[in-house]
Design a protein around this motif. Structure first.
Motif, PDB file in Angstrom:
ATOM      1  N   MET A 658     -14.217 -43.901  27.904  1.00  0.00           N
ATOM      2  CA  MET A 658     -13.695 -42.864  27.011  1.00  0.00           C
ATOM      3  C   MET A 658     -14.633 -41.671  27.021  1.00  0.00           C
ATOM      4  O   MET A 658     -15.848 -41.814  26.904  1.00  0.00           O
ATOM      5  N   GLY A 659     -14.041 -40.493  27.186  1.00  0.00           N
ATOM      6  CA  GLY A 659     -14.784 -39.251  27.155  1.00  0.00           C
ATOM      7  C   GLY A 659     -14.015 -38.215  26.369  1.00  0.00           C
ATOM      8  O   GLY A 659     -13.042 -38.528  25.666  1.00  0.00           O
ATOM      9  N   PRO A 660     -14.397 -36.942  26.463  1.00  0.00           N
ATOM     10  CA  PRO A 660     -13.726 -35.896  25.689  1.00  0.00           C
ATOM     11  C   PRO A 660     -12.229 -35.782  25.956  1.00  0.00           C
ATOM     12  O   PRO A 660     -11.477 -35.347  25.081  1.00  0.00           O
ATOM     13  N   SER A 661     -11.778 -36.160  27.158  1.00  0.00           N
ATOM     14  CA  SER A 661     -10.348 -36.069  27.448  1.00  0.00           C
ATOM     15  C   SER A 661      -9.542 -37.126  26.722  1.00  0.00           C
ATOM     16  O   SER A 661      -8.326 -36.995  26.550  1.00  0.00           O
ATOM     17  N   VAL A 662     -10.204 -38.206  26.285  1.00  0.00           N
ATOM     18  CA  VAL A 662      -9.520 -39.282  25.557  1.00  0.00           C
ATOM     19  C   VAL A 662      -9.854 -39.217  24.071  1.00  0.00           C
ATOM     20  O   VAL A 662      -8.978 -39.267  23.216  1.00  0.00           O
ATOM     21  N   MET A 663     -11.154 -39.129  23.772  1.00  0.00           N
ATOM     22  CA  MET A 663     -11.594 -39.002  22.384  1.00  0.00           C
ATOM     23  C   MET A 663     -12.696 -37.956  22.321  1.00  0.00           C
ATOM     24  O   MET A 663     -13.741 -38.096  22.954  1.00  0.00           O
ATOM     25  N   ARG A 664     -12.445 -36.921  21.571  1.00  0.00           N
ATOM     26  CA  ARG A 664     -13.388 -35.819  21.499  1.00  0.00           C
ATOM     27  C   ARG A 664     -14.617 -36.207  20.683  1.00  0.00           C
ATOM     28  O   ARG A 664     -14.570 -37.105  19.850  1.00  0.00           O
ATOM     29  N   GLY A 665     -15.710 -35.500  20.974  1.00  0.00           N
ATOM     30  CA  GLY A 665     -16.935 -35.724  20.212  1.00  0.00           C
ATOM     31  C   GLY A 665     -17.951 -36.607  20.880  1.00  0.00           C
ATOM     32  O   GLY A 665     -19.075 -36.750  20.354  1.00  0.00           O
ATOM     33  N   PHE A 666     -17.600 -37.196  22.046  1.00  0.00           N
ATOM     34  CA  PHE A 666     -18.539 -38.079  22.726  1.00  0.00           C
ATOM     35  C   PHE A 666     -18.519 -37.792  24.220  1.00  0.00           C
ATOM     36  O   PHE A 666     -17.495 -37.373  24.781  1.00  0.00           O
ATOM     37  N   GLU A 667     -19.655 -38.040  24.865  1.00  0.00           N
ATOM     38  CA  GLU A 667     -19.745 -37.881  26.302  1.00  0.00           C
ATOM     39  C   GLU A 667     -18.927 -38.952  27.011  1.00  0.00           C
ATOM     40  O   GLU A 667     -18.549 -39.963  26.414  1.00  0.00           O
ATOM     41  N   TYR A 668     -18.690 -38.715  28.306  1.00  0.00           N
ATOM     42  CA  TYR A 668     -18.024 -39.731  29.109  1.00  0.00           C
ATOM     43  C   TYR A 668     -18.933 -40.966  29.155  1.00  0.00           C
ATOM     44  O   TYR A 668     -20.097 -40.882  29.537  1.00  0.00           O
ATOM     45  N   ALA A 732     -27.610 -61.204  26.246  1.00  0.00           N
ATOM     46  CA  ALA A 732     -28.243 -60.969  24.949  1.00  0.00           C
ATOM     47  C   ALA A 732     -28.461 -59.494  24.659  1.00  0.00           C
ATOM     48  O   ALA A 732     -28.611 -59.087  23.487  1.00  0.00           O
ATOM     49  N   ASN A 733     -28.477 -58.679  25.689  1.00  0.00           N
ATOM     50  CA  ASN A 733     -28.715 -57.249  25.484  1.00  0.00           C
ATOM     51  C   ASN A 733     -27.419 -56.434  25.294  1.00  0.00           C
ATOM     52  O   ASN A 733     -27.479 -55.220  25.171  1.00  0.00           O
ATOM     53  N   THR A 734     -26.277 -57.108  25.309  1.00  0.00           N
ATOM     54  CA  THR A 734     -25.002 -56.393  25.179  1.00  0.00           C
ATOM     55  C   THR A 734     -24.745 -56.039  23.721  1.00  0.00           C
ATOM     56  O   THR A 734     -24.819 -56.898  22.833  1.00  0.00           O
ATOM     57  N   ILE A 735     -24.416 -54.776  23.472  1.00  0.00           N
ATOM     58  CA  ILE A 735     -24.086 -54.314  22.122  1.00  0.00           C
ATOM     59  C   ILE A 735     -22.722 -53.634  22.133  1.00  0.00           C
ATOM     60  O   ILE A 735     -22.215 -53.206  23.174  1.00  0.00           O
ATOM     61  N   TYR A 736     -22.123 -53.521  20.969  1.00  0.00           N
ATOM     62  CA  TYR A 736     -20.841 -52.841  20.741  1.00  0.00           C
ATOM     63  C   TYR A 736     -19.713 -53.472  21.553  1.00  0.00           C
ATOM     64  O   TYR A 736     -18.800 -52.781  21.992  1.00  0.00           O
ATOM     65  N   GLU A 737     -19.789 -54.783  21.768  1.00  0.00           N
ATOM     66  CA  GLU A 737     -18.745 -55.455  22.527  1.00  0.00           C
ATOM     67  C   GLU A 737     -17.514 -55.694  21.663  1.00  0.00           C
ATOM     68  O   GLU A 737     -16.416 -55.874  22.168  1.00  0.00           O
ATOM     69  N   ASP A 738     -17.684 -55.660  20.339  1.00  0.00           N
ATOM     70  CA  ASP A 738     -16.569 -55.858  19.417  1.00  0.00           C
ATOM     71  C   ASP A 738     -15.990 -54.512  18.987  1.00  0.00           C
ATOM     72  O   ASP A 738     -16.606 -53.455  19.142  1.00  0.00           O
ATOM     73  N   PHE A 739     -14.804 -54.587  18.413  1.00  0.00           N
ATOM     74  CA  PHE A 739     -14.124 -53.373  17.941  1.00  0.00           C
ATOM     75  C   PHE A 739     -14.941 -52.706  16.845  1.00  0.00           C
ATOM     76  O   PHE A 739     -15.366 -53.344  15.886  1.00  0.00           O
ATOM     77  N   SER A 740     -15.160 -51.410  17.023  1.00  0.00           N
ATOM     78  CA  SER A 740     -15.856 -50.625  16.007  1.00  0.00           C
ATOM     79  C   SER A 740     -15.324 -49.200  16.077  1.00  0.00           C
ATOM     80  O   SER A 740     -15.563 -48.481  17.049  1.00  0.00           O
ATOM     81  N   ALA A 741     -14.590 -48.788  15.069  1.00  0.00           N
ATOM     82  CA  ALA A 741     -13.919 -47.491  15.096  1.00  0.00           C
ATOM     83  C   ALA A 741     -14.913 -46.357  14.895  1.00  0.00           C
ATOM     84  O   ALA A 741     -15.817 -46.432  14.048  1.00  0.00           O
ATOM     85  N   ARG A 742     -14.741 -45.309  15.720  1.00  0.00           N
ATOM     86  CA  ARG A 742     -15.481 -44.066  15.539  1.00  0.00           C
ATOM     87  C   ARG A 742     -14.518 -43.015  14.993  1.00  0.00           C
ATOM     88  O   ARG A 742     -13.360 -42.943  15.418  1.00  0.00           O
ATOM     89  N   HIS A 743     -15.038 -42.192  14.095  1.00  0.00           N
ATOM     90  CA  HIS A 743     -14.220 -41.145  13.476  1.00  0.00           C
ATOM     91  C   HIS A 743     -14.858 -39.796  13.756  1.00  0.00           C
ATOM     92  O   HIS A 743     -16.064 -39.611  13.568  1.00  0.00           O
ATOM     93  N   VAL A 744     -14.021 -38.844  14.195  1.00  0.00           N
ATOM     94  CA  VAL A 744     -14.514 -37.517  14.569  1.00  0.00           C
ATOM     95  C   VAL A 744     -13.579 -36.466  13.988  1.00  0.00           C
ATOM     96  O   VAL A 744     -12.353 -36.620  14.012  1.00  0.00           O
ATOM     97  N   VAL A 745     -14.160 -35.404  13.455  1.00  0.00           N
ATOM     98  CA  VAL A 745     -13.386 -34.239  13.037  1.00  0.00           C
ATOM     99  C   VAL A 745     -13.917 -33.031  13.802  1.00  0.00           C
ATOM    100  O   VAL A 745     -15.048 -33.041  14.306  1.00  0.00           O
ATOM    101  N   GLY A 746     -13.087 -32.007  13.901  1.00  0.00           N
ATOM    102  CA  GLY A 746     -13.531 -30.821  14.622  1.00  0.00           C
ATOM    103  C   GLY A 746     -12.587 -29.662  14.476  1.00  0.00           C
ATOM    104  O   GLY A 746     -11.499 -29.779  13.893  1.00  0.00           O
ATOM    105  N   VAL A 747     -13.029 -28.550  14.971  1.00  0.00           N
ATOM    106  CA  VAL A 747     -12.210 -27.339  15.004  1.00  0.00           C
ATOM    107  C   VAL A 747     -12.104 -26.879  16.458  1.00  0.00           C
ATOM    108  O   VAL A 747     -12.989 -27.156  17.279  1.00  0.00           O
ATOM    109  N   SER A 748     -11.019 -26.195  16.758  1.00  0.00           N
ATOM    110  CA  SER A 748     -10.776 -25.723  18.115  1.00  0.00           C
ATOM    111  C   SER A 748     -10.472 -24.239  18.096  1.00  0.00           C
ATOM    112  O   SER A 748      -9.884 -23.719  17.131  1.00  0.00           O
TER     113      SER A 748
END
Length: 785
Positions: A658-668, A732-748
């Protein structure tokens, strides 16, 4: 000048001689009256035994005699001689003409117009010589005509007026040369551009000036209008804008709308126009009762009534009526009812502002299509144009189908002009359909640069041909290079495979990445032939086969985690799959011009090297509507995907990112499962692994900012929520393997520029995980739903 035998001129007398007294003049008039009245037929006649022509060099004597129309021995009057003079002078071949009767001989003296040696243009810079040459009708090595030169000058002035230079002046001048030749020079004063500084409306209450200005082809002068060149006052464009306004209101139920006038006023400095449209909107009407009737015994009225999609209460639109007529006529053909015509009868109900529509099915005239003639297609093959018709030679003639075929031909984009007309054929019950087209260039070669925060600067080159070899096929080749990646693409499309409504596409691509957000390189290639065809009025199905090869190389074990190292050790892997995508798009029928829904569902079933099988699923749903008199656009998008493996597992090159083309606010690769910690060599690593599942919801609104419309700038706000999760293999070093919603707001900020519609996004994460990689700003090409 026409002289008689005594040397007196035929035509207006000249003022000469001494003043006479009043009595002398009066007595002379009485004497003339008594002399003429008894002998009204004493006007002088001529009879010539020969005709002598003098002064002609290029024009044959016989040609001059044919213009004169005087035969040897023929009795002619002074009026006949004057008519002969007018015919010779009116031929445009001679600068002067003189007819002199000398006894029994008529002498015709002429001075021919000179020949044009060269044509030059002076003072022009905005319109080049090669363009002006196509405007003028005067030509080198042709006879010079002053009247034609004046017309040419007027045409040049018109061309400048089309660019807004209404003060332009053009003066044709002649430079004499030897051997009766001249150089024709058009001296041009271009003047300045008179732009449209403001476009206003009077009488509009429902829709704002801002909304109506977006409809017009004519635009206000702005920072980019020098390139757009639509900010000048052109009469034909204004007439087109009046029709566009009418269509805009009519499609929204305002059946009484009309433009009462258009006023154009010059500014005080005479360097701009104020353009004002005076309109009357009227009331909005909706569909009332919608019925179907017929006097034909073989017509099942209930069947045709059930086929109608328009329902009472829907905003009235002539397009919906036209679509309903076309739908009923197609149903009649499927039912074997030829020559059935559908006539809409509309009843107006002013009390409740509705329009009752009765579709009357009747028997039309028995007329057949004799043939379809196509002219002007020097490049495009006949079959490309012919397949836009739903009728062939011998089918019943349907005027509505011919009009729709004309629209489909124009929609191809292959022609600057496409006229389709029907005329009577070899018998009254047959017609010939004439198609006249003018070709236009359909290929392009583009060079450009790109920049992204993740890939840096890049160079792009692309060749595209929309009408390959005149077959209506599309072909494109492209290459994009960046600091850390290179991508090559090839696409070929056949819109009518085997002459049917079956589209064939062949896609091939190859991509290389160097340390693309990770300390390893990837190589991947893909080929995918596919077929696409309609399965309903709004539905379309695509079937495809895909072969992919991927390789992970140069995985630096000092910098990458254990999971990436294990995936790289598997070497090159081939994936083969077959898949489908079903799409449902309400915009295909256009029942509501202000709203639309797009649904897509696709799956690929495949096998990978080593025997692992997988199912990859993608789903997308988009809904859009316009509110507040269409000034504000609301859009909601739901998107998700799932990758399921059996008997094996995928790699980082297979999973979703997921990157800006799918969800804005985060890098690819900025969100989702990560391997973070120390690898088996004891080095610190932070690898984005991608995920097998993702879901995102995007909600946004686009609205005007109150800036002048000519700037092309509008604003927007958005809210995105989504997540990327799930892996087959973890440690053992794997993180964020479970569902965790991110929320982003913005202006265009949306900016409509000559290089394309740009979108600037400024974001702020309301909820994120600790090691997510944010991207608070991104610049993209704005896409339209």
């Amino acid at each position: 000048m026409i002289n008689n035998a005594e040397g007196r001129a035929f035509g207006p007398a000249t003022k000469s001689g001494k003043p006479r007294t009043l009595i002398t003049t009066f007595l002379a008039m009485i004497a003339i009256a008594f002399a003429v009245l008894p002998q009204a037929t004493m006007a002088q006649d001529y009879r010539f035994n020969s005709v002598s022509i003098e002064g002609n060099q290029r024009v044959e004597a016989g040609t001059i005699l044919s213009y004169a129309g005087i035969a040897r021995g023929q009795s002619v009057s002074g009026g006949d001689l004057n008519e002969a003079y007018q015919r010779i002078a009116g031929s445009g071949l001679f600068e002067t003409v003189e007819l002199v009767p000398q006894g029994g001989t008529l002498v015709i003296r002429v001075a021919e117009y000179p020949t044009i040696n060269v044509i030059n243009f002076e003072g022009n810079s905005r319109i080049k010589d090669d363009v002006l040459t196509t405007i003028v009708q005067s030509q080198s090595r042709r006879v010079f005509s002053p009247s034609q030169a004046e017309r040419d000058a007027a045409n040049i002035v018109t061309a400048y007026a089309q660019q807004g230079r209404i003060a332009a002046r053009v003066t044709p001048k002649v430079i004499r040369r030897s051997d009766n030749r001249v150089d024709l020079v058009f001296e041009v004063f271009e003047g300045g551009v008179v732009e449209i500084e403001r476009i206003g409306f009077v009488g509009n209450k429902v829709y704002s000036d801002y909304r109506l200005r977006r409809v017009l082809e004519t635009k206000q002068a702005g920072i980019f209008r020098l390139l757009v060149k639509r900010d000048t006052l052109i009469e034909d464009r204004i007439e087109f804008d009046k029709q566009v306004l009418n269509d805009f209101y009519m499609s929204r139920g305002y059946v009484d709308f009309r433009t009462t006038g258009v006023n154009a006023e010059l500014t005080r400095k005479r360097d701009g126009y104020f353009l004002t449209f005076n309109v009357q909107e009227g009331q909005q009407f909706r569909f009332g009762e919608v019925t179907t009737t017929s006097d034909l015994a073989e017509v099942d009225v209930d069947l045709f009534q059930a086929a109608l999609k328009v329902r009472p209460g829907v905003v009235y639109s002539p397009m919906l009526v036209e679509n309903s007529i076309a739908r009923l006529e197609r149903l009649a053909i499927r039912e074997g009812l030829n020559f059935v015509r559908v006539e809409p009868r509309i009843s107006r109900n002013d009390r409740d502002l509705t329009l009752d529509v009765e579709f009357v099915l009747s028997r039309g005239p028995r007329i057949f299509v004799e043939r379809i003639d196509i002219e002007g297609n020097t490049t495009t093959l006949d079959r490309v144009v012919r397949r836009q018709f739903r009728v062939v030679e011998g089918d019943p003639f349907n005027p509505r189908e011919v009009r729709e075929s004309a629209e489909r031909i124009r929609a191809l984009g292959f022609f600057t002009k496409a006229d389709v007309d029907a005329r009577e054929g070899s018998s009254p019950n047959q017609v010939v359909v004439d198609v006249n087209v003018e070709e236009q260039p359909t290929g392009s070669l583009s060079f450009g640069g790109s920049y992204s925060t993740s890939n840096g600067f890049g160079v792009a080159i692309q060749f595209r041909e929309r009408n390959f070899l005149g077959r209506g096929q599309s072909l494109s080749l492209g290459a994009t290079t960046g600091v850390d990646n290179r991508q090559y693409n090839f696409n070929f499309g056949e819109p009518a495979f085997l002459g049917r409504d079956l589209a064939f596409n062949f896609d091939a691509s190859y991509r290389e990445t160097d340390n693309d957000n990770a300390e390893y390189d990837t190589d991947s290639g893909r080929i995918s032939p596919s077929f696409s065809f309609p399965i309903s009025e709004n539905g379309r199905l695509t079937l495809r086969y895909t072969a992919e090869v991927s390789d992970i190389s140069d995985a630096d074990d000092t910098k990458v985690g254990d999971l990436i190292q294990a995936e790289a050790e598997r070497g090159q892997i081939w994936n083969n799959s077959i898949g489908y995508t079903y799409s449902y798009d309400t915009r295909r029928t256009g029942l509501n011009p202000n709203a639309g829904v797009l649904l897509e569902f696709g799956q690929d079933f495949g096998k990978a090297t080593g025997g692992a099988s997988f199912i990859k699923t993608n789903v997308r749903a988009i809904a859009q509507t316009k509110v507040l008199n269409e000034d504000v656009t609301l859009r909601a998008t739901l998107q998700g995907g799932a990758l399921n493996y059996s008997g094996g597992s995928g790699r980082v090159t297979d999973r979703f990112f997921m990157g800006p083309s799918v969800m804005r606010g985060f890098e690819y690769g900025g969100i989702g499962p990560r391997e973070r910690g120390e690898n088996r060599q004891g080095n610190s690593v932070d690898d984005a692994l991608g995920g097998n599942l993702y879901a995102v919801a995007r909600f946004e609104a686009e609205f005007p900012l109150g800036l002048p419309e000519e700037y092309g700038i509008s604003g927007g706000v958005f809210y995105d929520v989504g997540s990327l999760w799930s892996l087959e293999n973890t440690n053992a070093n794997t993180i964020y393997e479970d569902f965790s919603a991110r929320h982003v707001v913005g202006v265009s900020i949306f900016w409509d520029t000559p290089i394309g519609p740009l979108r600037f996004n400024f974001t702020e994460a309301l909820q994120k995980e600790k090691y997510d990689n944010e991207q608070n700003f991104d610049l993209t090409i704005s896409t339209q739903f």
